[in-house]
Design a protein around this motif. Structure first.
Motif, PDB file in Angstrom:
ATOM      1  N   THR B  56       0.834  -1.211   0.000  1.00  0.00           N
ATOM      2  CA  THR B  56       0.000   0.000   0.000  1.00  0.00           C
ATOM      3  C   THR B  56       0.865   1.257   0.000  1.00  0.00           C
ATOM      4  O   THR B  56       1.809   1.367   0.790  1.00  0.00           O
ATOM      5  CB  THR B  56      -0.930  -0.009   1.227  1.00  0.00           C
ATOM      6  OG1 THR B  56      -1.757  -1.172   1.162  1.00  0.00           O
ATOM      7  CG2 THR B  56      -1.820   1.222   1.254  1.00  0.00           C
ATOM      8  N   ASP B  57       0.505   2.194  -0.877  1.00  0.00           N
ATOM      9  CA  ASP B  57       1.269   3.440  -0.992  1.00  0.00           C
ATOM     10  C   ASP B  57       0.480   4.594  -0.370  1.00  0.00           C
ATOM     11  O   ASP B  57      -0.488   5.070  -0.954  1.00  0.00           O
ATOM     12  CB  ASP B  57       1.542   3.708  -2.482  1.00  0.00           C
ATOM     13  CG  ASP B  57       2.266   5.033  -2.702  1.00  0.00           C
ATOM     14  OD1 ASP B  57       2.633   5.699  -1.707  1.00  0.00           O
ATOM     15  OD2 ASP B  57       2.457   5.396  -3.877  1.00  0.00           O
ATOM     16  N   ASP B  59       1.148   7.683  -0.097  1.00  0.00           N
ATOM     17  CA  ASP B  59       1.195   8.930  -0.870  1.00  0.00           C
ATOM     18  C   ASP B  59       0.094   8.961  -1.931  1.00  0.00           C
ATOM     19  O   ASP B  59      -0.517   9.999  -2.170  1.00  0.00           O
ATOM     20  CB  ASP B  59       2.560   9.083  -1.547  1.00  0.00           C
ATOM     21  CG  ASP B  59       3.650   9.397  -0.536  1.00  0.00           C
ATOM     22  OD1 ASP B  59       3.313  10.045   0.490  1.00  0.00           O
ATOM     23  OD2 ASP B  59       4.799   8.991  -0.738  1.00  0.00           O
ATOM     24  N   GLU B  60      -0.130   7.823  -2.546  1.00  0.00           N
ATOM     25  CA  GLU B  60      -1.173   7.742  -3.571  1.00  0.00           C
ATOM     26  C   GLU B  60      -2.537   8.062  -2.958  1.00  0.00           C
ATOM     27  O   GLU B  60      -3.351   8.786  -3.538  1.00  0.00           O
ATOM     28  CB  GLU B  60      -1.152   6.329  -4.157  1.00  0.00           C
ATOM     29  CG  GLU B  60      -1.893   6.175  -5.460  1.00  0.00           C
ATOM     30  CD  GLU B  60      -2.022   4.695  -5.857  1.00  0.00           C
ATOM     31  OE1 GLU B  60      -2.718   4.412  -6.838  1.00  0.00           O
ATOM     32  OE2 GLU B  60      -1.447   3.822  -5.142  1.00  0.00           O
ATOM     33  N   SER B  63      -2.796  11.790  -2.038  1.00  0.00           N
ATOM     34  CA  SER B  63      -2.978  12.709  -3.159  1.00  0.00           C
ATOM     35  C   SER B  63      -4.416  12.620  -3.711  1.00  0.00           C
ATOM     36  O   SER B  63      -4.999  13.631  -4.098  1.00  0.00           O
ATOM     37  CB  SER B  63      -1.888  12.499  -4.204  1.00  0.00           C
ATOM     38  OG  SER B  63      -2.391  11.904  -5.350  1.00  0.00           O
ATOM     39  N   ALA B  64      -4.997  11.422  -3.703  1.00  0.00           N
ATOM     40  CA  ALA B  64      -6.390  11.292  -4.161  1.00  0.00           C
ATOM     41  C   ALA B  64      -7.341  12.034  -3.228  1.00  0.00           C
ATOM     42  O   ALA B  64      -8.351  12.601  -3.652  1.00  0.00           O
ATOM     43  CB  ALA B  64      -6.775   9.823  -4.242  1.00  0.00           C
ATOM     44  N   LEU B 182      -9.125   5.485  -6.655  1.00  0.00           N
ATOM     45  CA  LEU B 182      -8.125   4.529  -6.197  1.00  0.00           C
ATOM     46  C   LEU B 182      -8.594   3.136  -6.567  1.00  0.00           C
ATOM     47  O   LEU B 182      -9.777   2.921  -6.823  1.00  0.00           O
ATOM     48  CB  LEU B 182      -7.939   4.662  -4.683  1.00  0.00           C
ATOM     49  CG  LEU B 182      -7.252   5.977  -4.289  1.00  0.00           C
ATOM     50  CD1 LEU B 182      -7.636   6.407  -2.893  1.00  0.00           C
ATOM     51  CD2 LEU B 182      -5.734   5.840  -4.406  1.00  0.00           C
TER      52      LEU B 182
END
Lengths: 433, 433
Positions: B56-57, B59-60, B63-64, B182
């Motif tokens: 799991t990231d 940051d992604e 940002s979403a 996501l």
């Protein structure tokens, strides 16, 4: 309430009970009913609870509550039977009330602090409930709440209603401060007290119709009779008993309305504490339709054949239309309502259990209002009393909880108790991260 | 998390498991661990969930979520595994957040309307979650929510985050409106997805520390090994399995903190839907300490010997002092804290079950924060996967829920399904008021 036991029959489900077996069981129901009627007539301990619809005086409750009738929030300080009946009513009817009902039925310090910091205490009323007046959790919370009111400069004696027994520390405190007070009726165990002041003070502060609650209960009381085929409450109590005897040791209570979530908690206490003794009694499991179709249904349909599912169908809810959509595969939803979807899912889930031969019972309400709630509460109490007679247990006591009470007291320095010593002797086999 | 299985030993409880039997079972645990490790290494369906702490990231997700990071309220539209992981985290940490997290995980029309009327939609964000993008309840609710935003003159496309699979109607909709979106990771069933975007979008909007959640989970992953005596998660999975084999068909999950109430719901889904198949699987029952000592303890201590109680001890909570009192019989409470009372009641209840020979297991946390929650979620998932290997069931599927989905669809005119016809053929035995 109406009860449909069709899906509990041996022709549908396994475990299931045959019509013949139900007819034989009905002879025991007749005997049990005689015992129950006698207990009611003589106001015996426990049985007296079934007299509440005609014993409870709404005017007395209204007049005690009058000083705080305009509260924006009501903090009920009570635990177990001193909270769950009231919470069932005010949660079920929360949509109709401008008063927020909060139940301090735990001693979690962060949670209590969260409530006390959030509330406008000047417009908050306190409803403290304990028959003995010595329940540790309730008294500890009451001391904390009282202090918070004092710190906020609010006179708690102007905003507190007490419901307790004839004597005890809470009665003395109420007399000393001249607080409006009500009595937990004699012969009525906490978990059977929803239809007394214990449950109705909160209902009144939240503006609900006490007469309708009691009338709904009284109508249910009218149905008590010598045959399970004539009385929804006895049909429920006898069928669940018969299924338990045949292997359904778990009773999953699944209302199909968010407003009845707390009812399932109330039922779980009633059922577990009344029947869970002498190595007997069904284990209540709480679930919620449709939510738990995505959680428990897999197990209920394909797990061990050790359970019964009790559905509560709330009747018509005020529907809300689902907008039309061009999303492929979902166009069938457009123009129907959320309530229609809920109803279809309920019927589909019930049928899916029957198709897999899993026993289930349907309790039907005609809406979620005071009258229907009164009937539901009374009906499930009568079902519990009947089941207790069939099991042959002492429905109205809960001796197994005493051990932990003594141990707690001992641990906190409230006296010498061998139970507290046992805590230190715990067998440990710890696996650490 | 640490796990203490001492009170599940045959020397303490019945049913119980002997140390010798645990050692024999440990050989199967070693085999199961090899299977699990292989599944993780090959990113196989289901096993892949145990790789999430490093996949799991954050940051992604951040940002979403950025466009709605300042929302006062977050409406998550999802059901089952698409809601419970997120709800577990945000409910456990609600004290630390200024954002109210609401979960539309039911289709009750009155309840939905209540939420939509109460909320300030201009400051509310929408988090819609469905892997397939066709979940009837979620899509119906999303259509209703969208319309409510439009009616209020609020541009829902500015306030919606989508989490869904690679394809499907929700993916198309998200592309069409250019919504932040996501992906539900491949190979991760909904009930195992708390540590992916499915659980973490809500956590991020509510301002929680995603890195700490994932680090806590990663630390738990480090403990996975070939012996139950070295791994808390496997100790739990193996002990519960052994107790079920010996007659404990019910697993009562009892956290001793209000903030962990939703965790018990999450666990109930994980356990029931993963293991409840082939006529196997324990039935989870949810309870809460200390509240349910006044409800379920009588049954747990004196009812049938068909259950195991799992306690979750939250570690130190921020305490709140109980004021001194001159109330006779209660003076021992004065000067202690609510948290001390909670802790004493937990230890007393645990000991009271052991003294009655009733099996119980203790899961220990060192506080309720992101790191500990990450460990708890991961640990219980790993325990479930291990138990699934020992039972020999297909842990990651839930075939038994399909029947009701088809019947629902048929009832609402979404196609011809024989399941819908079966609904009309219900066997009725109604007892009416």
């Amino acid at each position: 309430m109406n009860v449909d036991i069709g899906n509990a029959l041996a022709s549908v489900a396994s475990p299931g009970v045959s019509k013949d077996s139900l007819e034989r069981l009905d002879e025991h129901v007749a005997d049990a009913h005689e015992r129950i009627e006698g207990g009611m007539a003589n106001a015996e301990h426990g049985y007296e609870a079934l007299n509440l619809p005609r014993r409870t005086d709404p005017d007395e409750i209204r007049s005690a509550v009058e000083p705080v009738a305009d509260a924006d929030a009501l903090l009920t300080v009570g635990i177990g039977g001193s909270a769950l009946g009231a919470a069932t009513i005010t949660d079920a009817l929360a949509d109709e009330s401008d008063t927020e009902a909060i139940y301090l039925d735990n001693v979690d310090p962060e949670w209590i602090t969260g409530h006390l910091e959030r509330l406008d205490l000047e417009n908050t009323a306190i409803n403290v409930v304990s028959r003995s007046g010595t329940t540790a959790e309730t008294l500890a919370n009451f001391l904390v709440v009282r202090e918070a009111f004092e710190s906020a400069g609010v006179d708690w004696t102007e905003r507190t209603i007490v419901t307790t027994g004839e004597a005890g520390p809470l009665r003395e405190l109420s007399d000393r401060h001249d607080l409006p007070s009500l009595k937990v009726p004699d012969g009525v165990p906490g978990r059977f007290s929803a239809l007394s002041a214990v449950g109705l003070v909160a209902a009144e502060v939240c503006g609900h119709d006490l007469e309708a609650l009691l009338e709904g209960a009284a109508a249910e009381a009218e149905t008590l009779s010598g045959s399970l085929f004539d009385c929804p409450a006895y049909a429920y109590g006898a069928t669940t008993y018969a299924l338990d005897q045949r292997g359904a040791g778990v009773n999953a209570m699944v209302p199909y309305a968010e407003s009845l979530e707390t009812y399932a908690e109330w039922f779980a206490q009633l059922w577990a504490e009344s029947l869970g003794k002498d190595d007997l009694g069904q284990t209540p499991a709480r679930a919620l339709g449709v939510t738990d179709q995505h959680s428990q249904l897999q197990l209920y349909r394909a797990g061990p054949r050790d359970k019964l599912v009790t559905f509560v169908s709330p009747g018509d809810l005020e529907d809300r239309e689902i907008p039309e959509t061009d999303v492929e595969d979902l166009s069938y939803l457009g123009g129907t309502g959320l309530g229609e979807l809920l109803e279809a899912e309920f019927e589909a889930t019930e049928a899916s259990l029957a198709a897999a031969g899993r026993p289930n019972v349907r309790i039907e309400l005609e809406g979620v209002d005071e009258y229907e709630l009164g009937g539901l509460l009374y009906g499930m109490e009568a079902a519990t009393v009947l089941a207790g007679e069939l099991y042959g247990v002492n429905t109205f006591e809960q001796p197994a909880v005493e051990w932990a009470k003594k141990a707690t007291r001992g641990l906190l320095g409230g006296g010498d108790f061998e139970e507290a010593d046992a805590v230190a002797e715990k067998t440990a086999l710890r696996i650490e991260r």
